[in-house]
Write an enzyme that holds these catalytic residues in place. Structure first.
Site, short mmCIF file in Angstrom:
data_model
loop_
_atom_site.label_atom_id
_atom_site.label_comp_id
_atom_site.label_asym_id
_atom_site.label_seq_id
_atom_site.Cartn_x
_atom_site.Cartn_y
_atom_site.Cartn_z
CB CYS A 98 9.94 -1.41 -1.89
SG CYS A 98 11.74 -1.50 -2.01
CG HIS A 353 11.30 -5.26 -4.34
ND1 HIS A 353 10.90 -3.94 -4.35
CD2 HIS A 353 10.16 -6.00 -4.35
CE1 HIS A 353 9.58 -3.88 -4.34
NE2 HIS A 353 9.11 -5.12 -4.34
#
Length: 1011
Positions: A98, A353
């Site tokens: 990510c 994340h």
């Protein structure tokens, strides 16, 4: 409906009054539960497995009534994977990539960078012969620029909702399963891209990274004495701002540029004054780039834990940033507007994340890029509130209020500002023709996939509708009633009604008995259906065998009837047999029965009656099992009992195949012979043991034994045997009927392959004394008569020289083998250095007086005695102040360095007597792990950072972090002393510890460092 056990009892209740030979067809149908009432939908909640006529709850509910077409397939609508109008394309998260996806989206929306990359020449021009790209080959980019070109072209004109960046990630050599430092990735990739583009001829392409991201500042040092100013120019691609202790972005920038005083030991050497002088040092911004990247240093090193941590503090920043107050040359245009905010969700530096909020430079609208998902913000406004509320921070700091045009974030780690200009951004960034053709080909593949998925959905729907009609038609005709019927397994009917699995042929083999008919006990997993439904099933799906009314097995029902009657009769017969056993047996009318079988005959009978399908023979063998010996009656009367003829006849009803032994039957002749031989052997062993005990009384009782360290005056010769031989001989003498006699001495175990002795005289007086036994000459003469002696080993004392007193020497025969002795000692030491798992002890020393030996004066600490020193210096019972034991005089037990001999397997084990004391902890280690790895274990155990640890063992300092514990002399049961230094602000050491403590290796081995 009644429970299954009640249905089972009701189906066989008739067997109590019906004898096996009287079983009729009605009884058979009752046993198979043919005429049980069928269950009604709505009344019966779940299927009754004990009722073959219950067809409710087998999975039919999903097919009855109207059904949504979407339930006939598990294929999503392919149009859900299509890109929405006026939207951006997402990027697939390949596991933990990510952080890569967020930067790709930020760089893609930098129109100048995208345009420059499109201008790069590509090997794709060689790939297309003039009339387009060859269809039979897939395009594979060769360089990082080509990968980025192709990726940007797909992000711009792809029809897919998201694309796969695996080619780009693979080209960089990144580990898709390991999350990396996003800020470090940004720096390294920009450096790689700049280096790659520097070879281009087009200046617009060659200089794009510097034009967009490169600024310049100077480190300025001013001498307080003479005022001389020294400048060191440096380029930057992002400003790294410390956020600790700050609440606003402007405060972070001010601290970055603040003046630093150089005084005391940190004074500056002025070339003009030619001496060290007090001075000031600061950073001056000389020029700023078009795109200003501000790195907020959220991830810092925690000295106490030795790991990175995240600073979850709020930082306020505005959408408009005026940098003019911070630059040296005033008057230019230094007003920036916010174009991207990069977010790290999560409170830990090692997980979480990454997402990005990026502003579209053409429309001015904000978008949230979260891997595959892209969300447009309402009202052309940046909205960070949702991101800040996703995961609560440990500190639970209250979010400060933000005014119009300002934002606060505790998760933002990078802010991207674009220089504000009056000109509108160029909206005509066209994809080059060769890239557009590649994009068109990918779009064609996507359209073909959509058509294929749509066709598969249609086929699944058509198939589901057909199955729906089949089930609605056949389920109504499944109940048999009084018409001809057949049996089908419940499992097959459930799979027929299960839409997720294809229906297989019917297989009834698992339900058959030994007569190839339907087993009565399997009726609980079978269902009785109409012959009409069965014909359709077999014609459509095949299989077999078909179980019609002729499949009801009379033989199994009759046998089950007999078994049930015997079970009912068993309790009465048990009482009868017990009463018969109380009466004495008269004459020769009795029968022998094993006592153990007689005690448990009812249990054996129950086990036999419960067994089905011909397995009863095994239980028949158990009866009289203790009286069986090679098919004959055993000779031990203690294991058998004589019972009357009446009792035996009762037992025979339950065990018809048990062997029969009348009272007059002779015992097994072979067993008689073996018993007689055994008695003779026992008598012989007792005689031998008694003779040997009488011949060697002192050796047996371990009395009046000679000692090498205190040689007896009345002899000049002593003989040696192995202690193992003596112990085995004593066992035999003590228990001659249970142990085998010892026939040979076996002195070869004490010799090497060359026939030389493996022990020195000195070792036999100390550590090796447990392996040998000393024998008097008189005893040796008796041993030679009683045992086979393979090798004679003796020690002779001789007097040397005429001087009074003369010198005494001890000579062994055979002589010592020096080579094998040295090899044995080396092997022992090697074993101590090659352990795979052993326990050592780390003792934390608080008092500075108990740390190191005088061999380490450079550490300015004093001595701590080793174990050997303590044992020699301290009188018996005196406590060791460093290693206090709860039981006073108990000392630490050490590893015994015993010699290896053929019959002895040497193992390294921890002493069970060791007791951990205050300030000491046990650690599991291996010989091949490094000192650096041991320091990590100590850090977790004592909360002392590796660079604050001073370790020593037996007065020797352990300082080589790369050396293994085996080479450092750390053996099992070792005690390592730990002295912890006071923490110091050594940032170079901090960086080293970060590399030591954390298993991550960053981008080592990737393409980002290859340039």
């Amino acid at each position: 409906m009644a429970p299954r056990l009640q249905l089972e009892k009701a189906a066989w209740r008739w067997a109590e009054t019906v004898r096996p030979e009287e079983v009729s067809q009605e009884h058979i149908e009752t046993a198979y539960r043919i005429w049980l009432e069928p269950c009604i939908r709505g009344v019966c909640r779940r299927n009754c497995k004990g009722n073959p006529n219950c067809l409710v709850g087998i999975g039919e509910h999903i097919w009855l009534g109207e059904i949504d077409e979407n339930s006939f397939h598990n294929i999503d609508d392919p149009n859900c994977e299509r890109r929405k109008k006026n939207s951006f394309v997402g990027l697939t998260n390949l596991g933990a990539t990510c952080y890569v996806n967020t930067f790709l989206q930020v760089w893609f929306l930098n129109l100048e960078l995208r345009q420059a990359l499109y201008l790069c020449p590509s090997t794709c021009s060689d790939y297309m012969p003039g009339d387009g790209i060859q269809e039979e080959k897939d395009y594979e980019p060769q360089t990082i620029c080509e990968h980025l070109q192709y990726l940007f072209a797909l992000l711009q004109n792809s029809n897919r909702r998201y694309i796969d960046p695996s080619g780009f990630v693979k080209a960089l050599g990144l580990d898709t399963g390991q999350q990396q430092d996003a800020q470090e990735f940004s720096k390294l990739f920009m450096s790689l891209l700049e280096d790659t583009l520097s070879k281009q001829k087009n200046p617009d392409v060659r200089n794009i990274v510097q034009q967009q991201f490169c600024g310049e500042y100077a480190y300025v040092t001013v001498c307080n004495q003479c005022g001389r100013e020294s400048k060191l120019l440096s380029k930057f691609y992002e400003l790294e701002l410390n956020i600790q202790g700050h609440k606003q972005l402007t405060d972070c920038i001010s601290e970055f540029l603040k003046e630093e005083k150089l005084e005391g030991d940190n004074r500056y050497f002025c070339e003009n004054c030619q001496s060290k002088q007090n001075a000031t040092r600061k950073i001056r911004l000389l020029s700023l780039p078009c795109t200003l990247n501000l790195q907020l240093m959220r991830f810092v090193f925690d000295r106490q834990t030795g790991h990175k941590k995240k600073l979850n503090t709020y930082i306020g920043f505005s959408e408009i940033l005026d940098m003019e107050p911070y630059v040296e040359h005033k008057g230019g245009s230094y007003v920036y507007e916010l174009s991207a905010v990069l977010i790290h969700r999560g409170v830990s530096a090692y997980s979480g994340h990454y997402i990005a909020h990026v502003k579209d430079p053409q429309s001015g609208e904000w978008y949230k890029f979260n891997d595959e998902d892209i969300e447009k913000m309402e009202g052309k406004k940046l909205q960070l509130g949702i991101e800040e509320d996703l995961e609560p921070s440990k500190s639970q700091t209250r979010k400060p209020k933000c005014g119009k045009g300002t934002h606060c974030s505790r998760n933002a780690y990078m802010l991207v500002y674009r220089l504000q200009t009056q000109e509108k951004p160029n909206t005509t960034v066209e994809v080059p023709a060769f890239l557009q053709e590649l994009v068109d080909r990918d779009n064609s593949k996507f359209e073909e996939w959509c058509i294929e998925m749509a066709e598969m959905r249609k086929q699944s729907v058509d198939k589901g509708k057909a199955k729906h009609e089949e089930v609605k038609e056949l389920y109504q005709r499944l109940p048999a009633g009084a018409e001809p019927y057949e049996f089908v397994s419940l499992e097959w009917l459930q799979k027929w009604l299960d839409e997720s699995t294809p229906t297989k042929p019917i297989d009834n083999h698992a339900c058959l008995c030994s007569h190839d008919k339907l087993h009565p006990d399997k009726i609980s997993i079978m269902k009785r259906i109409s012959e009409y439904a069965a014909d359709i099933f077999y014609s459509r799906y095949g299989g077999g065998p078909r179980l019609t009314v002729k499949a009801l097995c009379k033989e199994c029902v009759v046998e089950r009837c007999r078994v049930l009657r015997l079970k009912n009769q068993l309790n009465e017969d048990y009482k009868t047999v017990n009463n018969l056993l109380k009466a004495a047996v008269k004459g020769n009318d009795g029968f022998w029965v094993g006592k153990s079988s007689l005690r448990s005959w009812r249990q054996l009978a129950l086990e036999q009656l419960d067994e089905q399908d011909g397995d009863a023979e095994q239980s028949n063998g158990k009866m009289n099992g203790s009286t069986l010996n090679k098919g004959e009656l055993c000779i031990s009367e203690n294991e058998r009992r004589l019972v009357s003829k009446e009792a035996w006849s009762k037992l025979q009803q339950y065990f018809p195949k048990a062997p029969e032994f009348p009272s007059y039957k002779e015992c097994c002749s072979q067993c008689k012979i073996l018993e007689r031989e055994g008695e003779e052997n026992e008598a012989l062993h007792k005689m031998i043991a008694n003779e040997q005990k009488t011949s060697l009384p002192n050796l047996f009782q371990d009395k009046n034994r000679p000692c090498l360290s205190n040689w007896p005056e009345d002899t000049d010769v002593l003989y040696i045997v192995s202690q193992f031989f003596v112990e085995e001989w004593r066992k035999f003498v003590r228990k001659p009927t249970r142990c085998s006699p010892v026939s040979s001495v076996g002195n070869s175990a004490l010799l090497c392959p060359h026939g030389g002795l493996m022990f020195t005289f000195a070792s036999m007086t100390k550590e090796d004394s447990k392996l040998i036994a000393l024998i008097w000459p008189s005893e040796w003469q008796m041993i030679q008569k009683l045992f086979v002696v393979d090798h004679v080993i003796k020690i002779t004392r001789i007097e040397v020289g005429d001087v009074n007193p003369s010198e005494t020497q001890y000579i062994s025969e055979p002589k010592l083998c020096p080579e094998c002795r040295e090899g044995l000692l080396c092997q022992q030491q090697r074993d101590l250095r090659e352990y795979t798992q052993a326990t050592i002890y780390v003792h934390k020393v608080v008092d500075n007086k108990k740390v190191m030996k005088d061999s380490a004066p450079e550490l300015n600490v004093s001595s701590s005695e080793t174990e050997e020193d303590k044992e020699e210096a301290k009188p018996d019972g005196e406590k060791d102040p460093d290693f206090n034991q709860s039981n006073g005089g108990t000392k630490r037990q050490k590893i015994s360095h015993q010699n290896y001999i053929a019959y002895q397997k040497q193992v390294i084990r921890r002493s069970m007597r060791h007791r951990k004391v205050r300030g000491e902890k046990a650690l599991l280690v291996s010989a091949n792990q490094t000192l650096k790895e041991l320091k990590i274990q100590i850090m977790h155990a004592f909360s002392v950072a590796p660079f604050d640890q001073n370790l020593s063992i037996d007065g020797k300092i352990l300082s080589d972090d790369c050396a293994t514990l085996g080479t450092l002399g750390v053996i099992p049961e070792s005690v390592i002393l730990l002295k912890a230094d006071e923490p110091i602000a050594d940032y170079a050491a901090m960086d080293d510890v970060m590399q030591v403590c954390m298993p991550e290796e960053g981008f080592k081995g990737t393409g980002l460092l290859g340039h």
